[in-house]
Design a protein around this motif. Sequence first.
Motif, PDB file in Angstrom:
ATOM      1  N   ASP A  21       0.815  -1.217   0.000  1.00 22.77           N
ATOM      2  CA  ASP A  21       0.000   0.000   0.000  1.00 22.77           C
ATOM      3  C   ASP A  21       0.849   1.268   0.000  1.00 22.77           C
ATOM      4  N   HIS A  22       2.148   1.132   0.244  1.00 24.61           N
ATOM      5  CA  HIS A  22       3.034   2.303   0.211  1.00 24.61           C
ATOM      6  C   HIS A  22       3.842   2.403  -1.079  1.00 24.61           C
ATOM      7  N   ILE A  23       3.792   1.366  -1.899  1.00 27.99           N
ATOM      8  CA  ILE A  23       4.639   1.330  -3.107  1.00 27.99           C
ATOM      9  C   ILE A  23       3.857   1.094  -4.389  1.00 27.99           C
ATOM     10  N   ASP A  24       2.538   0.855  -4.308  1.00 29.54           N
ATOM     11  CA  ASP A  24       1.842   0.322  -5.480  1.00 29.54           C
ATOM     12  C   ASP A  24       1.676   1.316  -6.626  1.00 29.54           C
ATOM     13  N   ALA A  25       1.906   2.606  -6.389  1.00 32.08           N
ATOM     14  CA  ALA A  25       1.897   3.575  -7.496  1.00 32.08           C
ATOM     15  C   ALA A  25       3.299   4.039  -7.870  1.00 32.08           C
ATOM     16  N   ALA A  26       4.314   3.514  -7.182  1.00 30.61           N
ATOM     17  CA  ALA A  26       5.682   4.017  -7.373  1.00 30.61           C
ATOM     18  C   ALA A  26       6.190   3.798  -8.793  1.00 30.61           C
ATOM     19  N   ALA A  27       5.968   2.621  -9.344  1.00 31.44           N
ATOM     20  CA  ALA A  27       6.498   2.332 -10.682  1.00 31.44           C
ATOM     21  C   ALA A  27       5.865   3.241 -11.727  1.00 31.44           C
ATOM     22  N   GLU A  28       4.559   3.446 -11.619  1.00 31.08           N
ATOM     23  CA  GLU A  28       3.864   4.296 -12.590  1.00 31.08           C
ATOM     24  C   GLU A  28       4.310   5.752 -12.470  1.00 31.08           C
ATOM     25  N   VAL A  29       4.469   6.224 -11.249  1.00 32.43           N
ATOM     26  CA  VAL A  29       4.936   7.605 -11.045  1.00 32.43           C
ATOM     27  C   VAL A  29       6.379   7.754 -11.538  1.00 32.43           C
ATOM     28  N   ALA A  30       7.200   6.740 -11.277  1.00 35.62           N
ATOM     29  CA  ALA A  30       8.591   6.781 -11.754  1.00 35.62           C
ATOM     30  C   ALA A  30       8.647   6.803 -13.278  1.00 35.62           C
ATOM     31  N   ALA A  31       7.802   6.007 -13.909  1.00 38.25           N
ATOM     32  CA  ALA A  31       7.786   5.968 -15.375  1.00 38.25           C
ATOM     33  C   ALA A  31       7.355   7.310 -15.956  1.00 38.25           C
ATOM     34  N   ALA A  32       6.425   7.977 -15.274  1.00 41.10           N
ATOM     35  CA  ALA A  32       5.906   9.254 -15.776  1.00 41.10           C
ATOM     36  C   ALA A  32       6.866  10.410 -15.553  1.00 41.10           C
ATOM     37  N   THR A  33       7.702  10.310 -14.510  1.00 47.71           N
ATOM     38  CA  THR A  33       8.539  11.451 -14.119  1.00 47.71           C
ATOM     39  C   THR A  33      10.029  11.236 -14.369  1.00 47.71           C
ATOM     40  N   GLY A  34      10.433   9.989 -14.521  1.00 41.91           N
ATOM     41  CA  GLY A  34      11.859   9.681 -14.642  1.00 41.91           C
ATOM     42  C   GLY A  34      12.605   9.705 -13.322  1.00 41.91           C
ATOM     43  N   ALA A  35      11.878   9.846 -12.217  1.00 42.15           N
ATOM     44  CA  ALA A  35      12.525   9.923 -10.903  1.00 42.15           C
ATOM     45  C   ALA A  35      12.888   8.526 -10.404  1.00 42.15           C
ATOM     46  N   PRO A  36      13.990   8.400  -9.665  1.00 39.64           N
ATOM     47  CA  PRO A  36      14.341   7.108  -9.091  1.00 39.64           C
ATOM     48  C   PRO A  36      13.452   6.763  -7.898  1.00 39.64           C
ATOM     49  N   ILE A  37      13.251   5.461  -7.682  1.00 38.59           N
ATOM     50  CA  ILE A  37      12.557   4.965  -6.492  1.00 38.59           C
ATOM     51  C   ILE A  37      13.620   4.572  -5.470  1.00 38.59           C
ATOM     52  N   LEU A  38      13.449   5.015  -4.224  1.00 43.13           N
ATOM     53  CA  LEU A  38      14.405   4.716  -3.158  1.00 43.13           C
ATOM     54  C   LEU A  38      13.731   3.863  -2.097  1.00 43.13           C
ATOM     55  N   LEU A  39      14.385   2.752  -1.728  1.00 48.03           N
ATOM     56  CA  LEU A  39      13.846   1.819  -0.740  1.00 48.03           C
ATOM     57  C   LEU A  39      15.009   1.189   0.004  1.00 48.03           C
ATOM     58  N   HIS A  40      14.814   0.915   1.302  1.00 48.77           N
ATOM     59  CA  HIS A  40      15.859   0.211   2.046  1.00 48.77           C
ATOM     60  C   HIS A  40      15.884  -1.251   1.603  1.00 48.77           C
ATOM     61  N   PRO A  41      17.063  -1.789   1.266  1.00 46.44           N
ATOM     62  CA  PRO A  41      17.132  -3.142   0.702  1.00 46.44           C
ATOM     63  C   PRO A  41      16.696  -4.248   1.646  1.00 46.44           C
ATOM     64  N   ALA A  42      16.585  -3.973   2.936  1.00 44.36           N
ATOM     65  CA  ALA A  42      16.075  -4.997   3.864  1.00 44.36           C
ATOM     66  C   ALA A  42      14.612  -5.340   3.582  1.00 44.36           C
ATOM     67  N   ASP A  43      13.935  -4.513   2.783  1.00 39.65           N
ATOM     68  CA  ASP A  43      12.552  -4.800   2.401  1.00 39.65           C
ATOM     69  C   ASP A  43      12.444  -5.407   1.002  1.00 39.65           C
TER      70      ASP A  43
END
Length: 207
Positions: A66-88
Amino acid sequence: MSIDRLVTSGSFSLDGGTWEVDNNVWLVGSGDEVVIIDAAHDAAAILGAVADRRVTAIVCTHGHNDHIDAAAEVAAATGAPILLHPADQVLWEMHYGSDVPYVPLKDGQVIDAGEVALTVLHTPGHSPGAVCLHARELGVVFSGDTLFQGGPGATGRSYSSFETIIESIEDRLLTLPEETIVHTGHGDSTTIGAEAPHLGEWLHRGH
């Protein structure tokens, strides 16, 4: 300098259950550029809130869907990187598999949000890679699902630990100035000073 809150609605799924939830999406930045904290559920609404600003990063406070489910679409639209702690990583792959890349976050890292710096505080417990983002100059911390108005985030599901979240809150959040505003992943904001006195109650409640 601005902090905008957008509430989006969707579902959270883990351990075979699904729940309808409202999420806070936080946009932090200036008139020209913005960092998105938790791209939840509704990419179109998030992009509308961004307007014509440049998105410099999409930061995930943790990997629950529920905290990431729009991240890929927003990243594709903006070119911005997605940042996440690798433990997840395991939580990320539950939703995206290995198809969507992210940039690993690390404790102490500083993210530039226009005119303000966001310092990454690794606060495991709700999930192994949960982080909070401290904007010291603004007296604000974005707590994701680590700390809410009324207590710690949920720890009853896979990859979570009550003892660990209490330790994270005690060591990383309650040490911040008591007037620090806590902008949460769901629901209303609070302050460190409002929550700190209740640590003993949470400990009692959790055992």
